[in-house]
Scaffold this active site. Structure first.
Site, PDB file in Angstrom:
ATOM      1  N   SER A 193      20.292  10.081  90.124  1.00 52.10           N
ATOM      2  CA  SER A 193      20.082  10.660  91.459  1.00 52.10           C
ATOM      3  C   SER A 193      20.825  11.986  91.542  1.00 52.10           C
ATOM      4  O   SER A 193      21.769  12.223  90.788  1.00 52.10           O
ATOM      5  CB  SER A 193      20.628   9.719  92.535  1.00 52.10           C
ATOM      6  OG  SER A 193      22.046   9.750  92.535  1.00 52.10           O
ATOM      7  N   ASP A 194      20.406  12.847  92.468  1.00 55.07           N
ATOM      8  CA  ASP A 194      21.297  13.952  92.795  1.00 55.07           C
ATOM      9  C   ASP A 194      22.445  13.339  93.594  1.00 55.07           C
ATOM     10  O   ASP A 194      22.368  12.208  94.069  1.00 55.07           O
ATOM     11  CB  ASP A 194      20.567  15.054  93.578  1.00 55.07           C
ATOM     12  CG  ASP A 194      21.325  16.385  93.484  1.00 55.07           C
ATOM     13  OD1 ASP A 194      22.524  16.374  93.106  1.00 55.07           O
ATOM     14  OD2 ASP A 194      20.740  17.441  93.794  1.00 55.07           O
ATOM     15  N   TRP A 195      23.521  14.099  93.741  1.00 53.38           N
ATOM     16  CA  TRP A 195      24.738  13.535  94.322  1.00 53.38           C
ATOM     17  C   TRP A 195      24.555  13.245  95.823  1.00 53.38           C
ATOM     18  O   TRP A 195      24.580  14.146  96.654  1.00 53.38           O
ATOM     19  CB  TRP A 195      25.911  14.477  94.066  1.00 53.38           C
ATOM     20  CG  TRP A 195      26.650  14.176  92.793  1.00 53.38           C
ATOM     21  CD1 TRP A 195      28.000  13.966  92.675  1.00 53.38           C
ATOM     22  CD2 TRP A 195      26.128  14.021  91.474  1.00 53.38           C
ATOM     23  NE1 TRP A 195      28.325  13.682  91.362  1.00 53.38           N
ATOM     24  CE2 TRP A 195      27.197  13.704  90.602  1.00 53.38           C
ATOM     25  CE3 TRP A 195      24.848  14.076  90.925  1.00 53.38           C
ATOM     26  CZ2 TRP A 195      27.032  13.478  89.245  1.00 53.38           C
ATOM     27  CZ3 TRP A 195      24.678  13.841  89.562  1.00 53.38           C
ATOM     28  CH2 TRP A 195      25.758  13.550  88.746  1.00 53.38           C
ATOM     29  N   GLY A 196      24.309  11.973  96.121  1.00 51.59           N
ATOM     30  CA  GLY A 196      24.104  11.603  97.521  1.00 51.59           C
ATOM     31  C   GLY A 196      22.652  11.754  97.937  1.00 51.59           C
ATOM     32  O   GLY A 196      22.381  12.260  99.028  1.00 51.59           O
TER      33      GLY A 196
END
Ligand code: BGC
Length: 751
Positions: free
Chosen positions: A275-278
């Site tokens: 995932s991208d961060w968050g």
């Protein structure tokens, strides 16, 4: 309640998560000669052997990160944490969000080579160099004890205001795909894990967690996906990072049509999706869509998610914690087979990259002379000469005895844009330092600020202060033989998390250019920014105009080499420079309304739009001047039998003679475009399907060959859900820019 980072087995787990443990297998002791431990065992067998020894809890735990930039290790089985670092332009500190790591006093100071921005490397059109850059970055990643570098960025430049355009490779999917593949090969060749980001269409920062991009299937396949496809099919990429935003109604982390149907099935991706961060918002839909590893994780993630700003900006995280995943398995929303798939993909990369057998340990050398040399070559080859009236360049040192060096980007090395890609170099060379060093003692350098950078220093940031410093700059220019004005943006105007407010140069810079030109007509304007700038009349008429983009730590040396003619400019624009934002195909369709942005221009992105709709840009895609001249001749296209047989697709080969007819050695980037003559469907007037960079001595000539596959003639048919090449006539064009066609030859595709 959640599991600790290093796995506690099995009694502690039972205490920690009694519900989950009811359906956990007992962990069995692992023999020293278990097949998965043996590097000679084929990777697929290692994966299945290891999976068979893992408890359900262990498997579930692998979907969550254990820290800001570490995946979950399992000591009992010898599974290491994958230790990551941000890229793509070099290695960044991994200890926290960019706000923390970019601060003056970060928890640890990581200094590494700051390579030129992606857009600069794209302007080189030099895939071999990008591969060497990837290798150098991977070597630094290992030297710092990390395993994974978060890059390359292969998102397409759709709108000239996107804050992160500087990270990517421009507006064309073919060029972007080729350079992305080169970067991946360089990184993976060193046993370091790259992450191709941000899948699939992340083209604006405005409300990046909530914006929903509505994109047609055709535009996805022809414009936004090809670089990811190339990364997977040609580059064999080990990981792909899902984007923050939504596409066609679903966040990318749970976007089944794109992750499962396209990335996994259509492209045959075998690595894992991070995932991208968050960027996650659910548990079962995310896991079932094929998103394998949620980042960040652990206490750092919880601290970050507890901050009001994190929530306000729309981040989502903590959805793939072990207990949440186990609960969804128990509820029957995730099957164990699916979990095995997700975990298997992570394990495969851990084995394939070699980090299971040979962990990376910190302590190696970083920013070596070789690495700096690659950064310098990229910065130099990436400079695009846009205008050179009366051969003002290269600087004639027999005649020029004084140079006014002016501008908010002259004395500061603006190495890149802002955010997670900005590398902290050990040292960086500003344009002023580079020019001074090269000029030596015989040429006098008169430096003045010109105007302060908007928003940087309050004392310089008023109309009065600007008027005063512009006057000083004009005086310096008047007293010098020539003036070099370095204008542009910086990390707080152009960066991650926000878009540009305007395509215009920041406050006062156009006035500065006008005043300097008035004081001294021998003015060279240097653009030092990733995104296009509005080409106002004074920029347009400057006799010398260069775009250096962001040159990384060696940008100043590169600029000096071009200005003084030690290097011959060979960069070509990887993006059209429109005259104004209003001319851009995305104008009126950005940033969207009610959190929805309609990509109504479809496939007409960049030159596909400007050339087809006959909108005159300031400088076209692929454009760039040289200090020498090249002649194109003997262009021929021939059909060649497909070697190996059995394939009804016909391939063609194109041959061209290129000659340096000038007096200096130089490199030309030859571009090959396909222009369909009859088509059953609306198509751009031309599309890039090949390029080659050739370096020639004065008078030297060489043959250049291109292969044209049937897929180069194809478009995506939404009806057939496949690529289609209509039989009939095509023109093959070889060009020095998308608007400077030097030769063309017909090609007929037989039914
Ligand atoms: C960025 C990614 C980056 C990640 C980790 C995100 O905000 O979009 O490109 O790799 O942070 O720093």
């Amino acid at each position: 309640m959640r599991f600790a980072r290093t796995v506690l087995f099995p009694a502690a787990l039972l205490l920690l998560a009694s519900q989950a443990a009811t359906f956990a297998l007992q962990a069995q002791a692992v023999p020293a000669d278990a097949p998965y431990k043996n590097p000679q065992t084929p990777v697929d067998s290692r994966v299945s052997d290891l999976l068979s020894r893992m408890t359900l809890e262990e498997k579930a735990s692998m979907l969550e990160g254990s820290g800001w930039m570490e995946s979950m290790p399992i000591e009992r089985l010898g599974i290491p944490a994958i230790k990551m670092a941000d890229g793509p332009m070099g290695v960044r500190s991994w200890l926290g969000s960019s706000a923390i790591t970019s601060s003056a006093n970060p928890p640890i100071k990581v200094e590494a080579t700051s390579f030129p921005a992606g857009i600069t490397m794209a302007a080189t059109w030099d895939a071999e160099l990008v591969q060497r850059e990837g290798r150098a970055i991977a070597q630094e990643t290992k030297a710092l004890g990390r395993d994974m570098i978060l890059g390359p960025t292969v998102n397409i430049n759709r709108v000239p205001l996107w804050g992160r355009n500087f990270e990517g490779y421009g507006e064309d999917p073919y060029l972007t795909g080729h350079l992305g593949v080169a970067y991946i090969r360089g990184v993976q060749g060193e046993g370091v894990i790259p992450s191709v980001k941000h899948f699939a269409a992340n083209n604006e920062e405005f409300e990046r967690h909530r914006i929903d991009a509505h994109i047609s299937e055709r535009a996805l396949h022809e414009i936004y996906l090809p670089a990811f496809k190339a990364a997977v099919t040609d580059g064999g990429a080990w990981t792909v990072m899902s984007a923050y935003n939504k596409v066609n109604g679903a966040h990318l982390a749970e976007n089944k049509p794109l992750l499962h149907d396209v990335l996994l099935k259509e492209f045959g991706f075998k690595g894992f999706v991070i995932s991208d961060w968050g960027s996650t918002y659910s548990t079962a839909p995310t896991v079932n869509a094929g998103m394998d590893l949620e980042m960040p994780g652990g206490q750092r993630m919880r601290d970050w998610m507890a901050r009001p700003e994190t929530l306000k900006s729309g981040n989502g995280d903590g959805w793939l914690t072990t207990e949440k995943v186990l609960a969804e398995i128990k509820a029957g929303h995730i099957t164990e087979a699916t979990l095995n798939d997700n975990v298997g993909r992570i394990l495969r990369v851990i084995f394939e990259s070699g980090i299971f057998d040979h962990p990376h340990t910190a302590g190696g050398e970083v920013d070596t002379p070789d690495q700096r040399a690659i950064a310098l070559q990229g910065a130099t080859e990436g400079i695009v000469l846009l205008r050179n009236e009366d051969s003002i360049l290269p600087i004639d040192t027999a005649k020029v005895h004084s140079i006014a060096v002016i501008g908010p980007n002259a004395a500061v090395a603006r190495t890149g844009g802002g955010g997670s890609s900005l590398v902290r170099p050990k040292s960086a060379v500003s344009p002023l330092d580079g020019i001074k060093e090269r000029a030596g003692s015989t040429i006098k350098i008169n430096y003045t600020l010109g105007v302060g950078m908007e928003g940087e220093n309050p004392a310089d940031d008023t109309p009065e202060a600007r008027a005063k410093s512009i006057k000083e700059a004009a005086d310096a220019a008047a007293q010098s033989d020539i003036a070099v004005v370095v204008v542009g943006r910086y990390s707080k105007i152009e960066g991650e998390g926000f878009d540009l407010k305007t395509m215009d140069l920041p406050a006062g810079q156009d006035d500065l250019i006008a005043a300097v030109e008035k004081a001294n007509p021998h003015t060279i304007v240097v653009l030092n920014t990733g995104d296009p700038v509005t080409i106002k009349p004074d920029i347009a008429k400057a006799p010398g105009l260069l775009d250096m983009f962001y040159g990384g730590e060696e940008g100043g040396h590169a600029l000096a080499a071009i200005l003084f003619g030690d290097a011959n400019p060979s960069g070509k624009l990887p993006v059209t420079l429109p005259k104004h934002f209003e001319d851009s195909p995305a104008y009126g369709r950005y940033p969207g309304e009610n959190l929805k942005v309609d990509y109504a221009e479809g496939i007409y992105v960049g030159y596909r739009y400007y050339d087809t709709k006959k909108v005159e840009p300031a400088f076209p895609f692929g454009f760039g001047l040289s200090y020498t001249k090249f002649e194109y001749s003997n262009f021929q296209v021939a059909e060649v039998a497909q070697i190996g047989g059995g394939d009804p697709a016909r391939a063609y080969s194109a041959t061209l003679m290129i000659k340096n007819t000038g007096t200096r050695a130089g490199a030309e980037v030859i571009q090959l475009y396909i222009h369909p003559l009859h088509s059953k469907i609306d198509r751009p007037v031309r599309e890039l399907k090949g390029f080659g960079r050739v370096t020639l001595k004065p008078g030297e000539a060489r043959f250049v060959h291109f292969n044209i596959s049937r897929s180069a003639l194809s478009y995506w048919s939404p009806e057939k859900k496949d690529w289609v090449a209509d039989p009939g006539g095509y023109d093959v064009e070889v060009s020095s820019s998308s608007r400077d066609i030097r030769a063309q030859a017909p090609l007929v595709l037989r039914p």
